[in-house]
Write a protein that holds these residues in place. Structure first.
Motif, PDB file in Angstrom:
ATOM      1  N   PRO A  55       6.535 -12.059  10.092  1.00  0.00           N
ATOM      2  CA  PRO A  55       6.720 -10.636   9.790  1.00  0.00           C
ATOM      3  C   PRO A  55       5.576 -10.049   8.977  1.00  0.00           C
ATOM      4  O   PRO A  55       5.372  -8.831   8.964  1.00  0.00           O
ATOM      5  N   ARG A  56       4.809 -10.926   8.293  1.00  0.00           N
ATOM      6  CA  ARG A  56       3.781 -10.437   7.369  1.00  0.00           C
ATOM      7  C   ARG A  56       2.614 -11.429   7.324  1.00  0.00           C
ATOM      8  O   ARG A  56       2.808 -12.637   7.364  1.00  0.00           O
ATOM      9  N   TYR A  57       1.396 -10.865   7.247  1.00  0.00           N
ATOM     10  CA  TYR A  57       0.189 -11.664   7.120  1.00  0.00           C
ATOM     11  C   TYR A  57      -0.605 -11.191   5.907  1.00  0.00           C
ATOM     12  O   TYR A  57      -0.587 -10.013   5.558  1.00  0.00           O
ATOM     13  N   HIS A  58      -1.311 -12.133   5.289  1.00  0.00           N
ATOM     14  CA  HIS A  58      -2.066 -11.813   4.074  1.00  0.00           C
ATOM     15  C   HIS A  58      -3.374 -11.101   4.403  1.00  0.00           C
ATOM     16  O   HIS A  58      -3.680 -10.034   3.862  1.00  0.00           O
ATOM     17  N   ARG A  59      -4.165 -11.685   5.329  1.00  0.00           N
ATOM     18  CA  ARG A  59      -5.477 -11.106   5.651  1.00  0.00           C
ATOM     19  C   ARG A  59      -5.740 -11.282   7.141  1.00  0.00           C
ATOM     20  O   ARG A  59      -5.813 -12.407   7.643  1.00  0.00           O
TER      21      ARG A  59
ATOM     22  N   LEU B  54      -4.170   0.224  17.989  1.00  0.00           N
ATOM     23  CA  LEU B  54      -3.519  -1.041  17.647  1.00  0.00           C
ATOM     24  C   LEU B  54      -3.690  -1.354  16.165  1.00  0.00           C
ATOM     25  O   LEU B  54      -2.792  -1.917  15.532  1.00  0.00           O
ATOM     26  N   THR B  55      -4.815  -0.974  15.611  1.00  0.00           N
ATOM     27  CA  THR B  55      -5.087  -1.213  14.191  1.00  0.00           C
ATOM     28  C   THR B  55      -3.951  -0.684  13.320  1.00  0.00           C
ATOM     29  O   THR B  55      -3.470  -1.376  12.419  1.00  0.00           O
ATOM     30  N   ARG B  56      -3.533   0.518  13.600  1.00  0.00           N
ATOM     31  CA  ARG B  56      -2.484   1.133  12.782  1.00  0.00           C
ATOM     32  C   ARG B  56      -1.168   0.372  12.899  1.00  0.00           C
ATOM     33  O   ARG B  56      -0.448   0.209  11.905  1.00  0.00           O
ATOM     34  N   LEU B  57      -0.842  -0.118  14.089  1.00  0.00           N
ATOM     35  CA  LEU B  57       0.387  -0.892  14.267  1.00  0.00           C
ATOM     36  C   LEU B  57       0.296  -2.235  13.561  1.00  0.00           C
ATOM     37  O   LEU B  57       1.259  -2.682  12.925  1.00  0.00           O
ATOM     38  N   LEU B  58      -0.854  -2.897  13.661  1.00  0.00           N
ATOM     39  CA  LEU B  58      -1.033  -4.182  12.981  1.00  0.00           C
ATOM     40  C   LEU B  58      -0.952  -4.021  11.467  1.00  0.00           C
ATOM     41  O   LEU B  58      -0.442  -4.901  10.761  1.00  0.00           O
TER      42      LEU B  58
ATOM     43  N   HIS C 108       2.005  -4.874   9.306  1.00  0.00           N
ATOM     44  CA  HIS C 108       2.396  -6.278   9.144  1.00  0.00           C
ATOM     45  C   HIS C 108       1.390  -7.069   8.324  1.00  0.00           C
ATOM     46  O   HIS C 108       1.461  -8.303   8.290  1.00  0.00           O
ATOM     47  N   CYS C 109       0.459  -6.387   7.657  1.00  0.00           N
ATOM     48  CA  CYS C 109      -0.620  -7.074   6.957  1.00  0.00           C
ATOM     49  C   CYS C 109      -0.779  -6.539   5.531  1.00  0.00           C
ATOM     50  O   CYS C 109      -0.693  -5.329   5.308  1.00  0.00           O
TER      51      CYS C 109
END
Length: 204
Positions: free
Chosen positions: A41-45, A56-60, A63-64
C-alpha cells in the motif's frame, strides 16, 4: 538500435500531450491497473523514469513517501511538474536514461511505456540499473504496449519474457491483454519465491 531522440522532439513539438495520456479511457484504465497491481500500500522512495506529462506520476504519488519522476523532454518535465505542483514529496527532473541515473536506492521502480524505445543492449543496461537500484525484497513494475509500432523495438510481451530471465528478479504478477502487458517483479537474490501480498500479511 534505440528510437532516435528526434522522434520524441517532434512529438512534443507538435502537442503538449502527444499521446493524449490525460484524455483516453485506455490510459486511465491502464494506470489504474498499474496502481492496483502494487504489492504494497505504501513505498518509501520510488523512481519513475520516462514520466511524460505526469498522469501516472500523480497516481503513484498517493502510494509513496517520496517519488522521483524524470523525462528527457523539457516540456514534458514542465507539464509533470505543474501536474504535481501541490505534492511536496514528488520531484520531477530532466534526465536521460540509461546514460543518466539517480543516486541512492529505491523500493519501487516503475517503467511504463519506456523499454521498447531501446535496443537490446540499452534495454538490458536499463534493466540492470533498475535491479541495481532496487532494495532487496522490493518491486519493479513494467507496463508496455503490445501492438506493433514502427518506433518500438519490441512489445510488452517481449519485455515480460526478458524480465523473467533476470536471475535477481522473481515474478510476482502479470496481466496480459491484447493491448498491453503489465508485470510485477520482486528483487530477490535468493532462491525463495516472491512474497505476495497475502503471504506478506500471513494469509498464505
Amino acid at each position: 538500435m534505440n528510437t532516435p531522440a528526434s522522434y520524441f522532439d517532434r512529438q512534443y513539438a507538435d502537442a503538449a500531450d502527444p499521446w493524449h495520456l490525460a484524455e483516453r479511457w485506455y490510459d486511465r484504465r491502464k494506470y489504474n491497473l498499474t496502481v492496483a497491481a502494487l504489492p504494497r500500500p505504501r513505498y518509501h522512495r520510488a523512481f519513475e523514469p520516462g514520466c511524460s506529462v505526469g498522469v501516472l506520476t500523480r497516481l503513484l504519488a498517493a502510494h509513496c513517501d517520496g517519488l522521483l519522476s524524470t523525462d528527457r523532454i523539457p516540456s514534458a518535465v514542465e507539464a509533470a511538474t505543474q501536474r504535481t505542483a501541490d505534492l511536496d514529496h514528488v520531484s520531477v527532473r530532466q534526465m536521460t536514461v540509461p546514460e543518466q541515473w539517480p543516486e541512492g536506492s529505491f523500493d519501487l521502480i516503475v517503467l511504463s511505456e519506456l523499454l521498447y524505445y531501446f535496443g537490446s543492449a540499452a534495454r538490458t543496461q536499463l534493466i540492470e540499473q533498475s535491479v541495481g537500484s532496487l532494495e532487496e525484497g522490493c518491486h519493479l513494475v513494467t507496463v508496455h504496449w503490445n501492438h506493433p509500432v514502427a518506433e518500438h523495438t519490441c512489445t510488452g510481451r517481449d519485455i515480460a519474457e526478458h524480465l523473467d530471465t533476470v536471475p535477481e528478479l522473481k515474478p510476482l504478477a502479470r496481466y496480459d491483454d491484447s493491448d498491453f502487458t503489465l508485470t510485477v517483479h520482486e528483487h530477490n537474490g535468493d532462491a525463495a519465491s516472491a512474497l505476495s501480498p497475502a503471504r506478506a500479511e500471513g494469509l498464505a
